[in-house]
Design a protein around this motif. Structure first.
Motif, PDB file in Angstrom:
ATOM      1  N   PRO A 109      -2.336  13.106   7.226  1.00  0.00           N
ATOM      2  CA  PRO A 109      -2.459  12.814   5.789  1.00  0.00           C
ATOM      3  C   PRO A 109      -1.369  13.439   4.938  1.00  0.00           C
ATOM      4  O   PRO A 109      -1.154  13.015   3.804  1.00  0.00           O
ATOM      5  CB  PRO A 109      -3.838  13.412   5.429  1.00  0.00           C
ATOM      6  N   GLU A 140       1.720  13.274   5.506  1.00  0.00           N
ATOM      7  CA  GLU A 140       2.985  12.564   5.656  1.00  0.00           C
ATOM      8  C   GLU A 140       3.569  12.255   4.278  1.00  0.00           C
ATOM      9  O   GLU A 140       2.850  11.943   3.340  1.00  0.00           O
ATOM     10  CB  GLU A 140       2.784  11.269   6.448  1.00  0.00           C
ATOM     11  N   SER A 148       5.485  10.239   1.240  1.00  0.00           N
ATOM     12  CA  SER A 148       5.317   8.841   0.835  1.00  0.00           C
ATOM     13  C   SER A 148       6.576   8.058   1.179  1.00  0.00           C
ATOM     14  O   SER A 148       7.176   7.408   0.320  1.00  0.00           O
ATOM     15  CB  SER A 148       5.028   8.766  -0.667  1.00  0.00           C
ATOM     16  N   THR A 197      -0.261   4.552   1.358  1.00  0.00           N
ATOM     17  CA  THR A 197      -0.585   5.554   2.367  1.00  0.00           C
ATOM     18  C   THR A 197      -0.839   4.817   3.684  1.00  0.00           C
ATOM     19  O   THR A 197      -1.154   3.616   3.688  1.00  0.00           O
ATOM     20  CB  THR A 197      -1.845   6.369   2.012  1.00  0.00           C
ATOM     21  N   SER A 198      -0.738   5.547   4.790  1.00  0.00           N
ATOM     22  CA  SER A 198      -1.017   4.948   6.091  1.00  0.00           C
ATOM     23  C   SER A 198      -2.462   4.483   6.186  1.00  0.00           C
ATOM     24  O   SER A 198      -2.768   3.462   6.805  1.00  0.00           O
ATOM     25  CB  SER A 198      -0.721   5.942   7.215  1.00  0.00           C
ATOM     26  N   GLU A 199      -3.376   5.252   5.580  1.00  0.00           N
ATOM     27  CA  GLU A 199      -4.782   4.883   5.645  1.00  0.00           C
ATOM     28  C   GLU A 199      -5.043   3.574   4.893  1.00  0.00           C
ATOM     29  O   GLU A 199      -5.827   2.733   5.335  1.00  0.00           O
ATOM     30  CB  GLU A 199      -5.645   6.018   5.094  1.00  0.00           C
ATOM     31  N   GLU A 200      -4.387   3.376   3.757  1.00  0.00           N
ATOM     32  CA  GLU A 200      -4.531   2.121   3.021  1.00  0.00           C
ATOM     33  C   GLU A 200      -3.955   0.960   3.823  1.00  0.00           C
ATOM     34  O   GLU A 200      -4.526  -0.137   3.846  1.00  0.00           O
ATOM     35  CB  GLU A 200      -3.835   2.222   1.669  1.00  0.00           C
ATOM     36  N   HIS A 233      -6.281  10.591  12.316  1.00  0.00           N
ATOM     37  CA  HIS A 233      -5.242  10.902  11.335  1.00  0.00           C
ATOM     38  C   HIS A 233      -5.421  12.311  10.779  1.00  0.00           C
ATOM     39  O   HIS A 233      -4.442  13.056  10.599  1.00  0.00           O
ATOM     40  CB  HIS A 233      -5.347   9.866  10.202  1.00  0.00           C
ATOM     41  N   THR A 245       0.847  -1.181   0.000  1.00  0.00           N
ATOM     42  CA  THR A 245       0.000   0.000   0.000  1.00  0.00           C
ATOM     43  C   THR A 245       0.888   1.238   0.000  1.00  0.00           C
ATOM     44  O   THR A 245       2.096   1.144   0.245  1.00  0.00           O
ATOM     45  CB  THR A 245      -0.926   0.019   1.231  1.00  0.00           C
TER      46      THR A 245
END
Length: 460
Positions: free
Chosen positions: A280, A282, A284, A233-236, A269, A231
């Motif tokens: 958000p 952050e 990559s 992103t952190s959310e993914e 987040h 993934t």
């Protein structure tokens, strides 16, 4: 299926017949010695044995070596990822990581299981030595642990995933001959690696399927490599581990709780719109981590307190920094500062001696001095890690995801005066959970209650 989340195995070794004589023969082959000069396999670590691996020591004339047999959970990828992780860390840091002399990531070999033959690292497990360490030795350990985090912090990638050797290099015959791989990969295994590990990072490595501990829990549905791809992103990443794969493997009964964990994570987040560590915005960049760094996987010298070995890298990979800088053993403070599962914060109540207070201050001070970003994640990432812990917890009735969500709300951890309204209507959510519980209980009424089914299948 009544318990989709629990469709795993009680013991991944069931049906696997390991040939230790063949393993001893391979050890002799690798080191080019006669069988008479190789001691018999000695099982080690059985008192803390997990079902992921079986470990044996062989005494050779000039050294002792360790053979680690890998359980058939996520075949091929777990072993390939572990070897690549150790090679990466050995070549880019000064951390004490075992040298891999030979390995086989396919079970179709004389041993009957995947295996690694590695350097025998000196020292004893941290959990066995901690109580005997004096304050100066604990300070040495604290400095070493900070150095572990700092050196791994220097390894970055633009995606979040496991690490694998580039499959393109396998086309080079000379590279293949120099590899510690015991035998060439089958065409099918090579095809699988190439189809799942194709995001190049650097230095001959590629990102591939994640190996988080929760994703290889053999008691659950183990998502396939195609369900655990990298993934970005952190959310993914959070959504992937919360749902136990993409597409999800969570049941219709359990998935709604994981969805609320994802919603809560997203809400927290977004409270940090300009943070490069928690929000958000952050970059990559993901940071390399061991993935299962606990007291049993760190070896130390009991005389000095220095770390002498870091073992079991099968869960290693690139992850968000906030998710991994949590300390180890006594230095792990999340349970002292926040609710974890159903447990309230310990509030450091056991730190009664002046030495305890001094050691915690020592660890925090030197962590901040060494790397302020690591310190910020250690302290500031606690809430996010607590939600992550809830998201990857076991399903009901063993797991405590719902309990955590209720307590998080009821204890006021979401400061509405500062953060605004709670992310969802908790009263409506409680009614929904009651409806789900009622429906599930009706489905299993003829089979008995959850706890009975659990103990019958898995034991107490």
């Amino acid at each position: 299926m009544l318990f989709l989340d629990w469709v795993g195995v009680n013991d991944p070794w069931t049906g696997v017949n390991v040939d230790l004589v063949a393993l001893q023969s391979i050890v002799c082959q690798v080191f080019r010695i006669p069988t008479s000069q190789c001691g018999p396999p000695i099982a080690i670590g059985l008192e803390h044995h997990t079902s992921y691996a079986r470990v044996y020591s062989f005494q050779l004339p000039f050294r002792a070596v360790v053979a680690r047999l890998v359980a058939p959970v996520k075949p091929l990828f777990k072993t390939e990822g572990e070897v690549a992780a150790m090679n990466l860390v050995r070549s880019h840091t000064s951390l004490p990581v075992p040298t891999v002399f030979a390995y086989c990531s396919e079970s179709s070999n004389p041993v009957g299981a995947e295996w690694l033959i590695m350097e025998h690292m000196p020292g004893v497990e941290l959990r066995e030595a901690w109580d005997q360490l004096q304050y100066p030795q604990k300070q040495t350990l604290a400095r070493n642990l900070i150095d572990v985090y700092d050196q791994l912090f220097r390894l970055k990638a633009d995606g979040c995933g496991g690490i694998y050797h580039s499959t393109r290099q396998m086309d080079n015959l000379s590279s293949a001959r120099m590899s510690p791989r015991w035998q060439p990969l089958s065409l099918e295994s090579l095809r699988l690696l190439r189809s799942h590990c194709n995001h190049s990072i650097n230095n001959g490595y590629e990102l591939g399927p994640l190996q988080d501990v929760s994703l290889v829990d053999y008691r659950l549905v183990v998502p396939s490599p195609s369900q655990t791809m990298p993934t970005f992103t952190s959310e993914e990443y959070f959504k992937l581990v919360a749902f136990n794969g993409n597409p999800p493997t969570r049941s219709d009964f359990d998935l709604p709780s994981r969805e609320k964990c994802v919603e809560l994570f997203h809400s927290i987040h977004r409270l940090y719109p300009s943070s490069t560590l928690f929000g958000p915005s952050e970059p990559s960049n993901f940071y390399f981590s061991h993935g299962d760094l606990h007291e049993g996987n760190i070896l130390i010298d009991p005389q000095s307190g220095a770390i002498t070995g870091i073992i079991d890298w099968e869960a290693a990979g690139f992850r968000p920094l906030w998710s991994e800088v949590i300390g180890v053993g006594w230095f792990k403070e999340d349970k002292q500062r926040f609710i974890i599962g159903s447990d309230g914060p310990g509030e450091f109540e056991d730190d009664t001696a002046p030495e305890d207070i001094q050691l915690r201050a020592f660890f925090r001070h030197h962590l901040h001095k060494k790397n302020p970003d690591l310190f910020s994640c250690f302290v500031g990432g606690t809430e996010l890690r607590a939600v992550l812990h809830a998201a990857v917890d076991d399903p009901s009735p063993i797991g405590e995801t719902d309990i955590f969500l209720y307590r998080y709300h009821d204890l006021g951890y979401w400061k509405e005066g500062r953060r605004g309204a709670f992310p969802w209507d908790m009263e409506a959510w409680q009614h929904r959970r009651l409806d789900l519980d009622k429906a599930e209980m009706e489905r299993v009424a003829e089979h008995g209650d959850y706890v009975t089914l659990w103990t019958e299948k898995w034991g107490e």
